[in-house]
Design a protein around this motif. Sequence first.
Motif, PDB file in Angstrom:
ATOM      1  N   PHE A 180       0.866  -1.178   0.000  1.00  0.00           N
ATOM      2  CA  PHE A 180       0.000   0.000   0.000  1.00  0.00           C
ATOM      3  C   PHE A 180       0.896   1.219   0.000  1.00  0.00           C
ATOM      4  N   THR A 181       1.231   1.681  -1.194  1.00  0.00           N
ATOM      5  CA  THR A 181       2.246   2.722  -1.340  1.00  0.00           C
ATOM      6  C   THR A 181       1.669   3.918  -2.084  1.00  0.00           C
ATOM      7  N   GLY A 182       2.444   4.440  -3.008  1.00  0.00           N
ATOM      8  CA  GLY A 182       2.005   5.604  -3.762  1.00  0.00           C
ATOM      9  C   GLY A 182       2.478   6.880  -3.113  1.00  0.00           C
ATOM     10  N   SER A 183       1.591   7.865  -3.047  1.00  0.00           N
ATOM     11  CA  SER A 183       1.943   9.173  -2.508  1.00  0.00           C
ATOM     12  C   SER A 183       2.254   9.080  -1.020  1.00  0.00           C
ATOM     13  N   THR A 184       3.029  10.011  -0.537  1.00  0.00           N
ATOM     14  CA  THR A 184       3.450  10.002   0.863  1.00  0.00           C
ATOM     15  C   THR A 184       2.786  11.114   1.672  1.00  0.00           C
ATOM     16  N   TYR A 185       1.786  11.779   1.089  1.00  0.00           N
ATOM     17  CA  TYR A 185       1.097  12.869   1.781  1.00  0.00           C
ATOM     18  C   TYR A 185       0.500  12.377   3.101  1.00  0.00           C
ATOM     19  N   ALA A 186       0.698  13.098   4.153  1.00  0.00           N
ATOM     20  CA  ALA A 186       0.066  12.787   5.440  1.00  0.00           C
ATOM     21  C   ALA A 186       0.019  14.068   6.264  1.00  0.00           C
ATOM     22  N   GLN A 187      -1.166  14.424   6.735  1.00  0.00           N
ATOM     23  CA  GLN A 187      -1.315  15.629   7.534  1.00  0.00           C
ATOM     24  C   GLN A 187      -2.436  15.403   8.549  1.00  0.00           C
ATOM     25  N   HIS A 271      -4.364  10.623   4.233  1.00  0.00           N
ATOM     26  CA  HIS A 271      -3.333  10.050   3.378  1.00  0.00           C
ATOM     27  C   HIS A 271      -3.738  10.121   1.900  1.00  0.00           C
ATOM     28  N   ALA A 272      -2.759   9.991   1.036  1.00  0.00           N
ATOM     29  CA  ALA A 272      -2.976   9.755  -0.390  1.00  0.00           C
ATOM     30  C   ALA A 272      -2.118   8.554  -0.761  1.00  0.00           C
ATOM     31  N   ARG A 273      -2.733   7.375  -0.739  1.00  0.00           N
ATOM     32  CA  ARG A 273      -2.003   6.140  -0.980  1.00  0.00           C
ATOM     33  C   ARG A 273      -2.838   5.235  -1.874  1.00  0.00           C
ATOM     34  N   ALA A 274      -2.172   4.252  -2.467  1.00  0.00           N
ATOM     35  CA  ALA A 274      -2.886   3.296  -3.310  1.00  0.00           C
ATOM     36  C   ALA A 274      -2.194   1.952  -3.255  1.00  0.00           C
ATOM     37  N   ALA A 275      -2.983   0.897  -3.372  1.00  0.00           N
ATOM     38  CA  ALA A 275      -2.434  -0.451  -3.426  1.00  0.00           C
ATOM     39  C   ALA A 275      -1.681  -0.646  -4.730  1.00  0.00           C
ATOM     40  N   ASP A 276      -0.613  -1.437  -4.666  1.00  0.00           N
ATOM     41  CA  ASP A 276       0.181  -1.683  -5.870  1.00  0.00           C
ATOM     42  C   ASP A 276      -0.622  -2.389  -6.950  1.00  0.00           C
ATOM     43  N   ARG A 277      -1.553  -3.230  -6.558  1.00  0.00           N
ATOM     44  CA  ARG A 277      -2.449  -3.865  -7.519  1.00  0.00           C
ATOM     45  C   ARG A 277      -3.801  -4.057  -6.838  1.00  0.00           C
ATOM     46  N   TRP A 278      -4.863  -3.987  -7.620  1.00  0.00           N
ATOM     47  CA  TRP A 278      -6.212  -4.070  -7.073  1.00  0.00           C
ATOM     48  C   TRP A 278      -6.835  -5.446  -7.299  1.00  0.00           C
ATOM     49  N   ARG A 279      -6.112  -6.302  -7.992  1.00  0.00           N
ATOM     50  CA  ARG A 279      -6.579  -7.669  -8.182  1.00  0.00           C
ATOM     51  C   ARG A 279      -5.430  -8.619  -7.911  1.00  0.00           C
ATOM     52  N   SER A 280      -5.694  -9.637  -7.111  1.00  0.00           N
ATOM     53  CA  SER A 280      -4.745 -10.718  -6.885  1.00  0.00           C
ATOM     54  C   SER A 280      -5.504 -12.012  -7.108  1.00  0.00           C
ATOM     55  N   GLY A 281      -5.451 -12.514  -8.340  1.00  0.00           N
ATOM     56  CA  GLY A 281      -6.201 -13.718  -8.675  1.00  0.00           C
ATOM     57  C   GLY A 281      -7.694 -13.495  -8.536  1.00  0.00           C
ATOM     58  N   ARG A 282      -8.304 -14.180  -7.572  1.00  0.00           N
ATOM     59  CA  ARG A 282      -9.745 -14.096  -7.349  1.00  0.00           C
ATOM     60  C   ARG A 282     -10.106 -13.135  -6.227  1.00  0.00           C
ATOM     61  N   LEU A 284     -10.222  -9.109  -5.084  1.00  0.00           N
ATOM     62  CA  LEU A 284     -10.216  -7.751  -5.618  1.00  0.00           C
ATOM     63  C   LEU A 284     -10.397  -6.753  -4.488  1.00  0.00           C
ATOM     64  N   LEU A 285      -9.744  -5.600  -4.613  1.00  0.00           N
ATOM     65  CA  LEU A 285      -9.813  -4.534  -3.608  1.00  0.00           C
ATOM     66  C   LEU A 285     -10.691  -3.399  -4.122  1.00  0.00           C
ATOM     67  N   ALA A 286     -11.452  -2.787  -3.217  1.00  0.00           N
ATOM     68  CA  ALA A 286     -12.300  -1.655  -3.592  1.00  0.00           C
ATOM     69  C   ALA A 286     -12.335  -0.640  -2.458  1.00  0.00           C
ATOM     70  N   GLY A 287     -12.620   0.602  -2.818  1.00  0.00           N
ATOM     71  CA  GLY A 287     -12.719   1.657  -1.819  1.00  0.00           C
ATOM     72  C   GLY A 287     -11.394   1.924  -1.134  1.00  0.00           C
ATOM     73  N   ASP A 288     -11.447   2.223   0.164  1.00  0.00           N
ATOM     74  CA  ASP A 288     -10.236   2.573   0.895  1.00  0.00           C
ATOM     75  C   ASP A 288      -9.225   1.440   0.943  1.00  0.00           C
ATOM     76  N   ALA A 289      -9.651   0.207   0.769  1.00  0.00           N
ATOM     77  CA  ALA A 289      -8.700  -0.905   0.715  1.00  0.00           C
ATOM     78  C   ALA A 289      -7.800  -0.799  -0.499  1.00  0.00           C
ATOM     79  N   ALA A 290      -8.280  -0.135  -1.562  1.00  0.00           N
ATOM     80  CA  ALA A 290      -7.506   0.032  -2.789  1.00  0.00           C
ATOM     81  C   ALA A 290      -6.824   1.384  -2.867  1.00  0.00           C
ATOM     82  N   HIS A 291      -7.421   2.416  -2.263  1.00  0.00           N
ATOM     83  CA  HIS A 291      -6.867   3.771  -2.397  1.00  0.00           C
ATOM     84  C   HIS A 291      -7.395   4.673  -1.299  1.00  0.00           C
ATOM     85  N   LEU A 292      -6.575   5.586  -0.868  1.00  0.00           N
ATOM     86  CA  LEU A 292      -6.958   6.611   0.098  1.00  0.00           C
ATOM     87  C   LEU A 292      -6.621   7.974  -0.487  1.00  0.00           C
TER      88      LEU A 292
END
Length: 527
Positions: A180-187, A271-282, A284-292
């Motif tokens: 769960f990476t991406g941007s490093t914004y945090a306030q 935060h401004a973060r995102a999962a590296d991938r939103w699908r792992s086989g069967r 799938l990630l959605a909402g805050d689990a995939a991106h903040l």
Amino acid sequence: MTDSELTDVVVVGYGPVGAMVANLLGQAGVATIVLERDVKPHTMPRAGATDDEVIRIFQAAGLDDQLLPLLDLGQSTQFVAANGDQLVTMRPSGGRNGFPQLAFFYQPDLERVLHDGVARYPQVSVRMGVRVEAVHDDGDGVTVWTRTGDRGRQTAIRARYVVACDGGRSTVRNLCSIAFTGSTYAQPWLVVDAKLEAPLDDVTCFQFVGNPDRPAVTLPLPGTHHRWEFMVLPGEDQAALATLENARRLISPWVDPDRVTILRHIVYTFHARAADRWRSGRVLLAGDAAHLMPPFAGQGLSAGMRDAHNLAWKLAAVIAGTADSSLLDSYESERRPHVTRMTRLTRFSGALVQTRRRRVAKIRDIALAKAARVSYFTEGRFKPHLRYSSGAFDSSRRRSGAGHAFPQPTVRTSAGRLRPLDDLIGSGWAVVGRDLDPQANMPSESRELWASLGAAYLSVSRPGHRRTRCAAGTVVVEDLDGYVLDFFDRHGGDFAIVRPDRIVFAMPDAGDLDNAADLYTSLVGVA
């Protein structure tokens, strides 16, 4: 341990996004089990704003009549200087989705609508107080190991797919080893939610308060609820700031703290973060689990709702056997770029309000005062519309409207009734002709395909010029707002093939409509 219980989809998390996924899957007849680790629904608000695109998703789920009375619709956003001067007021215009473009809500009320909606479907089971402890994808399905309470038995559920809607600290995402990476914004910001005796006379819309001493946000919510947000300054102790005494002190410039009930006072880190991938086989990630994303444009929950709409119809099609499982790869390829654009918007909005250098704040205030004379800014046209650049739609024509959201005007039916267009399309595919009957221009092979998918056929004309002779089953309407006809003018084509999530699949000319079956097979995978 017991033998595995069987279902089509397990949804982990029963917040707004998980509840919307469950509603849409239930509507499609998909057997679904929802797992929520909390024993009862949240009673405190978190999100507070949404937009016309999301209200349209509630409409698709058959919940708009229940939601609309709970919304503060057609709202504005203001930027206020430290001395209280209103620098600019932004009131979004357009409404091409059939609803006002900005709305406020009280989240417990919104979630109650979603939960009542899930109760309509006997094939959807909701289980509260259940933790997910392991997820095993063996390629043929997913086994989800769960436990009720701290000392309950571990049980297994066997599903074809898992959708993780379990928030920014997603258990499922961690179990799948997805970074769960991406941007490093945090306030950090202090959030104060309160119940007032009456709405504030001088705060009738969303306000950014550009005070360099302490940037703030003030937001009226339905039902005399109100929210304030205050920036935590460098060096401040978060726990010390988040006391009831400080919450009362900080809201006192707006309201007598003795005349309100403070429901919550807590420090959040945005935060401004995102999962590296939103699908792992069967899985799938959605909402805050995939991106903040930060909350400054009110798009966190809205982005998750768009995820739900995009993903649910694809899962339902794969499970029904009308689409190949590769269709699920288009979920991330479509949604991630749009989420990225929305995150940039929220970060830009946050940067405007969070400026603490007085000289920079003065320049910002001058610029905003000038922006008040620019309609592109005051009408909110800078907000990215729902449009995908690549995915499960025809991208062969550069100026085609494929990948765009199809507009929703008010239309007049042949019986003289005024209806929102989506109510006539229903929850599935649609083939829409501009002054043409789709069935009259469609060979039998294509007609068999769309009939197997339960597609709706519509002929849309300008007021007073609707077609009088169409095949049985074609709905004939007049576009009273001109949104659909304008869409055809801008993008060309005689027909629009519209996906269940209202995204345009293709815009063929009359002579190309016979290629619809081949196009569906190549882009969706099964004919």
